[in-house]
Write a protein that holds these residues in place. Structure first.
Motif, PDB file in Angstrom:
ATOM      1  N   VAL A   1      13.703  -4.253  -8.534  1.00 35.34           N
ATOM      2  CA  VAL A   1      14.510  -3.491  -7.580  1.00 35.34           C
ATOM      3  C   VAL A   1      14.060  -2.021  -7.510  1.00 35.34           C
ATOM      4  CG1 VAL A   1      16.345  -2.858  -9.214  1.00 35.34           C
ATOM      5  CG2 VAL A   1      16.873  -3.127  -6.775  1.00 35.34           C
ATOM      6  N   GLU A   2      13.499  -1.513  -8.583  1.00 31.88           N
ATOM      7  CA  GLU A   2      12.997  -0.134  -8.578  1.00 31.88           C
ATOM      8  C   GLU A   2      11.746   0.017  -7.717  1.00 31.88           C
ATOM      9  OE1 GLU A   2      13.203   1.974 -12.567  1.00 31.88           O
ATOM     10  OE2 GLU A   2      13.411  -0.135 -13.186  1.00 31.88           O
ATOM     11  N   CYS A   3      11.121  -1.093  -7.400  1.00 32.15           N
ATOM     12  CA  CYS A   3       9.904  -1.076  -6.580  1.00 32.15           C
ATOM     13  C   CYS A   3      10.213  -1.167  -5.096  1.00 32.15           C
ATOM     14  CB  CYS A   3       8.997  -2.250  -6.958  1.00 32.15           C
ATOM     15  SG  CYS A   3       8.506  -2.234  -8.683  1.00 32.15           S
ATOM     16  N   ASP A   4      11.477  -1.385  -4.772  1.00 28.56           N
ATOM     17  CA  ASP A   4      11.872  -1.545  -3.374  1.00 28.56           C
ATOM     18  C   ASP A   4      11.433  -0.323  -2.559  1.00 28.56           C
ATOM     19  OD1 ASP A   4      13.035  -2.780  -1.183  1.00 28.56           O
ATOM     20  OD2 ASP A   4      14.952  -1.751  -1.508  1.00 28.56           O
ATOM     21  N   GLY A   5      10.709  -0.571  -1.491  1.00 32.10           N
ATOM     22  CA  GLY A   5      10.273   0.506  -0.614  1.00 32.10           C
ATOM     23  C   GLY A   5       8.974   1.176  -1.036  1.00 32.10           C
ATOM     24  N   HIS A   6       8.398   0.721  -2.142  1.00 29.72           N
ATOM     25  CA  HIS A   6       7.150   1.323  -2.622  1.00 29.72           C
ATOM     26  C   HIS A   6       5.987   0.369  -2.376  1.00 29.72           C
ATOM     27  CE1 HIS A   6       9.063   4.675  -4.775  1.00 29.72           C
ATOM     28  NE2 HIS A   6      10.041   3.806  -5.013  1.00 29.72           N
ATOM     29  N   GLU A   7       4.818   0.926  -2.191  1.00 27.94           N
ATOM     30  CA  GLU A   7       3.620   0.104  -2.091  1.00 27.94           C
ATOM     31  C   GLU A   7       3.176  -0.250  -3.506  1.00 27.94           C
ATOM     32  OE1 GLU A   7      -0.990   0.535  -0.565  1.00 27.94           O
ATOM     33  OE2 GLU A   7       0.560   1.775   0.349  1.00 27.94           O
ATOM     34  N   ILE A   8       2.813  -1.497  -3.714  1.00 25.24           N
ATOM     35  CA  ILE A   8       2.401  -1.950  -5.040  1.00 25.24           C
ATOM     36  C   ILE A   8       0.962  -2.448  -4.981  1.00 25.24           C
ATOM     37  CG2 ILE A   8       2.827  -3.630  -6.876  1.00 25.24           C
ATOM     38  CD1 ILE A   8       5.761  -3.666  -5.905  1.00 25.24           C
ATOM     39  N   LEU A   9       0.154  -1.943  -5.868  1.00 25.26           N
ATOM     40  CA  LEU A   9      -1.235  -2.400  -5.984  1.00 25.26           C
ATOM     41  C   LEU A   9      -1.412  -3.002  -7.368  1.00 25.26           C
ATOM     42  CD1 LEU A   9      -4.176  -2.558  -4.942  1.00 25.26           C
ATOM     43  CD2 LEU A   9      -4.529  -0.272  -5.924  1.00 25.26           C
ATOM     44  N   THR A  10      -1.864  -4.218  -7.401  1.00 24.92           N
ATOM     45  CA  THR A  10      -2.139  -4.882  -8.679  1.00 24.92           C
ATOM     46  C   THR A  10      -3.642  -5.146  -8.776  1.00 24.92           C
ATOM     47  OG1 THR A  10      -1.898  -7.115  -7.806  1.00 24.92           O
ATOM     48  CG2 THR A  10       0.115  -6.032  -8.632  1.00 24.92           C
ATOM     49  N   ILE A  11      -4.064  -5.636  -9.894  1.00 24.84           N
ATOM     50  CA  ILE A  11      -5.485  -5.930 -10.088  1.00 24.84           C
ATOM     51  C   ILE A  11      -6.001  -6.909  -9.026  1.00 24.84           C
ATOM     52  CG2 ILE A  11      -5.111  -7.851 -11.703  1.00 24.84           C
ATOM     53  CD1 ILE A  11      -7.839  -5.210 -12.151  1.00 24.84           C
ATOM     54  N   GLU A  12      -5.142  -7.799  -8.572  1.00 20.78           N
ATOM     55  CA  GLU A  12      -5.563  -8.789  -7.579  1.00 20.78           C
ATOM     56  C   GLU A  12      -5.920  -8.143  -6.247  1.00 20.78           C
ATOM     57  OE1 GLU A  12      -2.885  -9.124  -9.521  1.00 20.78           O
ATOM     58  OE2 GLU A  12      -3.442 -10.854 -10.757  1.00 20.78           O
ATOM     59  N   GLY A  13      -5.351  -6.975  -5.975  1.00 20.48           N
ATOM     60  CA  GLY A  13      -5.610  -6.299  -4.706  1.00 20.48           C
ATOM     61  C   GLY A  13      -6.658  -5.209  -4.783  1.00 20.48           C
ATOM     62  N   LEU A  14      -7.298  -5.103  -5.906  1.00 24.78           N
ATOM     63  CA  LEU A  14      -8.242  -4.002  -6.109  1.00 24.78           C
ATOM     64  C   LEU A  14      -9.597  -4.257  -5.454  1.00 24.78           C
ATOM     65  CD1 LEU A  14      -7.988  -1.293  -7.478  1.00 24.78           C
ATOM     66  CD2 LEU A  14      -8.877  -2.304  -9.566  1.00 24.78           C
ATOM     67  N   SER A  15     -10.044  -5.474  -5.473  1.00 24.97           N
ATOM     68  CA  SER A  15     -11.354  -5.773  -4.884  1.00 24.97           C
ATOM     69  C   SER A  15     -11.216  -5.915  -3.374  1.00 24.97           C
ATOM     70  CB  SER A  15     -11.931  -7.060  -5.483  1.00 24.97           C
ATOM     71  OG  SER A  15     -11.093  -8.148  -5.170  1.00 24.97           O
TER      72      SER A  15
END
Ligand code: FES
Length: 104
Positions: free
Chosen positions: A11-25
């Motif tokens: 819930v703290e991530c709501d409204g934020h862009e999230i980048l994980t290792i899977e989205g790095l390449s």
């Protein structure tokens, strides 16, 4: 900003862009940090690798020429049970060089 997934509520991530290792390449093209980890053999079991790479990514978003100490501080919250720290720092420094060459 790097955060530990185990210490933040969804819930703290709501409204934020999230980048994980899977989205790095970019498709088959690895991020320079990922490439540097391979070239510097910066992991053993790989359990900590995603967190190490994302911490270094966050650092390089803040500064383009981090010192060795900056790198060590950036990864200090990610424990590597295999003790691959020398390779991890070497990979981070190598990634800085790759980014610098791409910019020039
Ligand atoms: Fe095994 Fe870091 S490479 S925990």
């Amino acid at each position: 900003k790097a955060v530990y997934s185990c210490l933040i509520l969804a819930v703290e991530c709501d409204g934020h862009e999230i980048l994980t290792i899977e989205g790095l390449s970019d498709g088959d093209k690895l991020d320079p940090i990922q490439q540097a980890f391979i070239e510097k053999d910066a992991f053993q079991c790989g359990f900590c690798t995603s967190g190490q790479i994302m911490s270094i990514k966050a650092l390089l978003e803040k500064t383009t020429q981090p010192s060795s100490e900056d790198i060590r501080i950036a990864i200090s919250g990610n424990l590597c049970r295999c003790g691959a720290y020398p390779g991890i720092v070497a990979a981070a420094e190598h990634a800085v060089n790759i980014y610098t060459k791409r910019r020039s």
